[in-house]
Design an enzyme around this catalytic site. Structure first.
Site, short mmCIF file in Angstrom:
data_model
loop_
_atom_site.label_atom_id
_atom_site.label_comp_id
_atom_site.label_asym_id
_atom_site.label_seq_id
_atom_site.Cartn_x
_atom_site.Cartn_y
_atom_site.Cartn_z
N LYS A 114 14.24 15.55 17.43
CA LYS A 114 14.63 14.20 17.83
C LYS A 114 15.86 13.85 17.02
O LYS A 114 16.27 14.58 16.13
CB LYS A 114 13.49 13.23 17.55
CG LYS A 114 12.31 13.43 18.49
CD LYS A 114 11.37 12.25 18.40
CE LYS A 114 10.08 12.54 19.16
NZ LYS A 114 9.02 11.61 18.79
N HIS A 148 18.52 9.39 13.11
CA HIS A 148 19.22 8.14 13.39
C HIS A 148 19.61 7.41 12.09
O HIS A 148 19.30 7.88 10.99
CB HIS A 148 18.40 7.24 14.31
CG HIS A 148 17.00 6.99 13.84
ND1 HIS A 148 16.74 6.21 12.74
CD2 HIS A 148 15.81 7.43 14.31
CE1 HIS A 148 15.43 6.16 12.56
NE2 HIS A 148 14.85 6.90 13.50
N HIS A 170 17.18 6.93 9.32
CA HIS A 170 16.98 8.08 8.44
C HIS A 170 18.11 8.17 7.42
O HIS A 170 17.89 8.54 6.27
CB HIS A 170 16.94 9.38 9.25
CG HIS A 170 15.78 9.48 10.18
ND1 HIS A 170 15.93 9.62 11.54
CD2 HIS A 170 14.45 9.43 9.97
CE1 HIS A 170 14.74 9.67 12.12
NE2 HIS A 170 13.82 9.55 11.19
#
Ligand code: ARG
Length: 558
Positions: free
Chosen positions: A143, A146, A149
Site C-alpha cells: 500500500k 503516505h 507515515h
C-alpha cells in the site's frame, strides 16, 4: 583544566592511552576512536601504534591517517581497503555519526570527520539502565507510504535521538503491515500483472501498482476476492508454497525502505510486522478480552465491544478463524513485553489503539504519541507520492534553487549530496516546527527558503561556522580553552539591538515553558531540586547578560 566539553557517551568507553586527555582535547577522543577502529581492521597493529599516525587538520581534511609508514607486508591498497570496509560496514560503528565521508588515495586513508560531539550538549543520564521501544513509521507493504507515515518517521526519529540523549537504551521498531487479506489479493494480482524485474527495481512501487490493478478487477469480478481470501487462508495455515512469494515481497520491500530511511538519516533496530505475531499470543489477547467481558459472538465471528469506552465495535476474529489487525496488535504488544521487558513503549501512530484497556500490569508503560495531519503534500507535478519521490523531489528542487547562484554553486563539492541533505532538512524542520498535534499544510517554498524558521536557515547557520575552519587552517589545531585569550573577544558591536531582544525573547519563552512542568519548590527529591535550580540560575545568568546589554537593570521583584 577541563574545557567543559562533555565527552559523548559513545566515546566514553574508549581506551585511555598514554598522553591522551579527552577532557582537555576532544580531538584526541576522535583520534583514539579512529585508531581503535583501524587496529581492529589491521590486527598486526595496536591501537597505540596507530594513534601515532592519526593526525588532524592536514590536507584540508579533518583527520588523516598515513598507513604507509607502518610498512606492513603486502599492498598498501589492500590494507586501506580493509580499513574502509570496516568503517563502512553495518552495524555502524559509533563513529558512524561523526563520519561524513571516507576517501581513499594511494598514500593516505583520509577520513573526513566532524567532531560532532558538541551536538551532545544537553545530554544527560536520567534514563540510564532503562529501555524504551519506540515504534514508528510502520508502513504497509503493497500500500502507499503516505504522509502520515512520513510524519511518524520524522517524529519517531527525533524521539529515538531524544531518548538516547537522555541515556536510555532505545529500540527503534518498524511494525510493518505485512499480513492480511490484501496479500491474498496481491498473490492473485501478481500472477496476472507481476514482474520479477520490476520487483527487483522498486518493490514498493511495483507491489502497489499490482495492488491497484487487482483491486480494480475485484470491483468488477467477485471471484477475485474469493480467490484472494482462499489464498490468504493458506498463508495463515502456514502453507509454504503460499508463503514463498510473500517472503520475497516483504524482503525486497524492506530492502527498499532501508535505502529510503538511510537517506532520511533514520535507522531501525528491528523490522517486525503483523506477520510476526504468533497465534498463541493472539489467542491470549482474545482470552483476556473475553475475561474482561468485552467479547460478543456474532454469527461465528468474535467482536470486541468497546462502546463503553466510546470506541467502536470491532471484529477480533473472523468467521473463517483468520486473525485480524486488532488481535495481532494486542498480541504483538504482549510479545514485545515478554521479549524486551521494556520500561516504556511509545507508539508513534496516528490512530489510537488503546492498549490500556488490557489491564495488564505493564499497560501504564505504553504511551501513544499522536500527531496532526500533513495537508497538501505531493510532488510539484501532483503525482502520487511515494517516500522515494518525496526524497528525490526534495533534492531536486533544492538543487535547482542552488544552481541559481552560479558563484556559490561552483564551490560546493558534492552538490547532489548537499542539495539532498538541505532539502530533507527543509521537510523535516517544516514538520517539527509546528506543534506535533497540529495539522499543517505542506509548502515547497518553505523547503527552499533560507529565511524564517526553516531547515535551510539552520543549515546555513551551520555552514557559515563550518567555513571558519576551512578558511583559516593556519589557526589549527586550537589550543585548549584555558589557553585561549578570551579577553581579546571585544569586537566592535553590530548596531542591531533587535537581535539581542529576539534572543532574550526566545530564552524567556523557554523559561516560561519550563516553569510549570519543571518545578523546584515542592520537588521532594532534593538532588533533583538542586539540579533544576542550577539550570534556572544558568538561564538567569544568560538572560541577565542579554538584558544588561540592552541597558536594562534586571530586577529581582516586581
Ligand atoms: N501499518 C499501520 C498503518 O499504516 C500502522 C501501524 C501502527 N502500529 C500499530 N502497532 N498499530 O496504518
Amino acid at each position: 583544566m577541563s574545557t567543559g566539553f562533555k565527552i559523548p557517551a559513545h566515546l566514553r568507553a574508549l581506551p585511555q592511552l598514554p598522553g591522551v586527555e579527552f577532557e582537555r582535547c576532544v580531538m584526541d577522543a576522535f583520534r583514539t576512536a579512529i585508531a581503535q577502529l583501524i587496529a581492529e581492521a589491521l590486527p598486526e597493529l595496536t591501537t597505540e601504534q596507530v594513534l601515532e599516525a592519526v593526525d588532524y587538520g592536514k590536507k584540508d581534511e579533518d583527520f588523516t591517517v598515513h598507513l604507509g609508514r607502518f610498512r606492513l607486508p603486502g599492498k598498501l591498497d589492500v590494507h586501506n581497503q580493509k580499513v574502509l570496509s570496516k568503517m563502512g560496514l553495518p552495524p555502524f560503528h559509533p563513529l558512524h555519526h561523526t563520519m561524513n565521508r571516507l576517501v581513499l588515495d594511494q598514500v593516505y586513508t583520509l577520513t573526513h570527520a566532524t567532531p560532532s560531539g558538541q551536538a551532545e550538549y544537553g545530554s544527560n543520564t536520567s534514563g540510564q539502565g532503562k529501555r524504551v521501544i519506540i515504534e514508528y513509521s510502520s508502513p504497509n507493504i503493497a500500500k502507499q507510504f503516505h504522509v502520515g507515515h512520513l510524519r511518524s518517521t520524522i517524529i519517531g526519529g527525533f524521539l529515538a535521538n531524544l531518548y538516547k540523549a537522555c541515556g536510555w537504551e532505545v529500540i527503534s521498531m518498524n511494525y510493518l503491515g505485512d499480513w492480511g487479506t490484501q496479500f491474498g489479493l496481491i498473490a492473485v494480482g501478481f500472477n496476472k500483472y507481476g514482474s520479477r524485474e520490476e520487483l527487483e527495481k522498486d518493490a514498493i512501487k511495483h507491489l502497489f501498482e499490482v495492488y491497484v490493478k487487482i483491486n480494480a478487477d475485484a470491483a468488477k469480478d467477485p471471484s477475485v476476492k474469493v480467490d484472494a481470501a482462499a489464498f490468504f487462508k493458506r498463508m495463515e495455515d502456514g502453507d509454504e508454497t503460499a508463503l514463498a512469494d510473500w517472503r520475497m515481497w516483504r524482503e525486497l520491500s524492506v530492502k527498499k525502505y532501508e535505502e529510503d530511511y538511510a537517506r532520511l538519516n533514520v535507522h531501525f533496530d528491528v523490522y517486525t510486522g503483523e506477520s510476526q505475531v504468533g497465534k498463541e499470543s493472539q489467542n491470549e489477547a482474545l482470552a483476556r478480552l473475553e475475561q474482561m467481558g468485552l467479547i460478543e459472538d456474532t454469527d461465528g465471528a468474535k467482536l470486541v465491544n468497546l462502546e463503553e469506552y466510546k470506541l467502536a465495535r470491532a471484529v477480533v476474529r473472523k468467521k473463517d478463524g483468520t486473525s485480524i489487525y486488532l488481535t495481532r496488535d494486542i498480541g504483538g504488544a504482549m510479545e514485545r513485553y515478554e521479549k524486551y521487558k521494556f520500561d516504556k513503549m511509545l507508539y508513534v501512530i496516528s490512530t489510537q489503539q488503546d492498549l490500556h484497556l488490557m489491564e495488564l500490569p505493564w499497560a501504564d508503560r505504553i504511551e501513544h504519541i499522536n500527531y496532526g495531519l500533513v495537508l497538501g503534500m505531493s510532488t510539484r507535478k501532483g503525482t502520487v507520492v511515494f517516500l522515494d519521490d518525496i526524497i528525490r523531489e526534495a533534492g531536486s528542487v533544492t538543487h535547482e534553487h542552488m544552481r541559481k547562484n552560479e558563484d556559490k554553486y561552483q564551490n560546493i563539492k558534492e552538490p547532489e549530496v548537499v542539495s539532498q541533505e538541505v532539502g530533507i532538512s527543509g521537510i523535516k524542520v517544516q514538520d517539527m516546527t509546528a506543534k506535533r498535534i497540529n495539522s499543517y499544510t505542506f509548502n515547497w517554498d518553505r523547503v527552499l527558503s533560507a529565511e524564517g524558521d526553516t531547515g535551510p536557515y539552520l543549515q546555513y547557520a551551520h555552514v557559515r561556522i563550518s567555513s571558519i575552519t576551512r578558511n583559516n587552517p593556519e589557526l589549527l589545531p586550537l589550543p585548549p580553552t584555558s589557553e585561549i585569550k578570551t579577553e581579546l573577544l571585544t569586537e566592535p558591536p553590530k548596531h542591531e539591538s533587535s537581535e539581542v531582544t529576539t534572543f532574550a525573547f526566545r530564552l524567556s519563552h523557554a523559561i516560561s515553558q519550563a516553569w510549570m512542568p519543571i518545578k523546584v519548590k515542592g520537588e521532594p527529591d532534593l538532588e533533583k531540586a538542586r539540579a533544576r535550580m542550577w539550570m534556572y540560575l544558568r538561564a538567569k545568568d544568560v538572560l541577565a547578560s542579554a538584558m544588561r546589554l540592552l541597558t536594562l537593570r534586571p530586577v529581582d521583584y516586581m
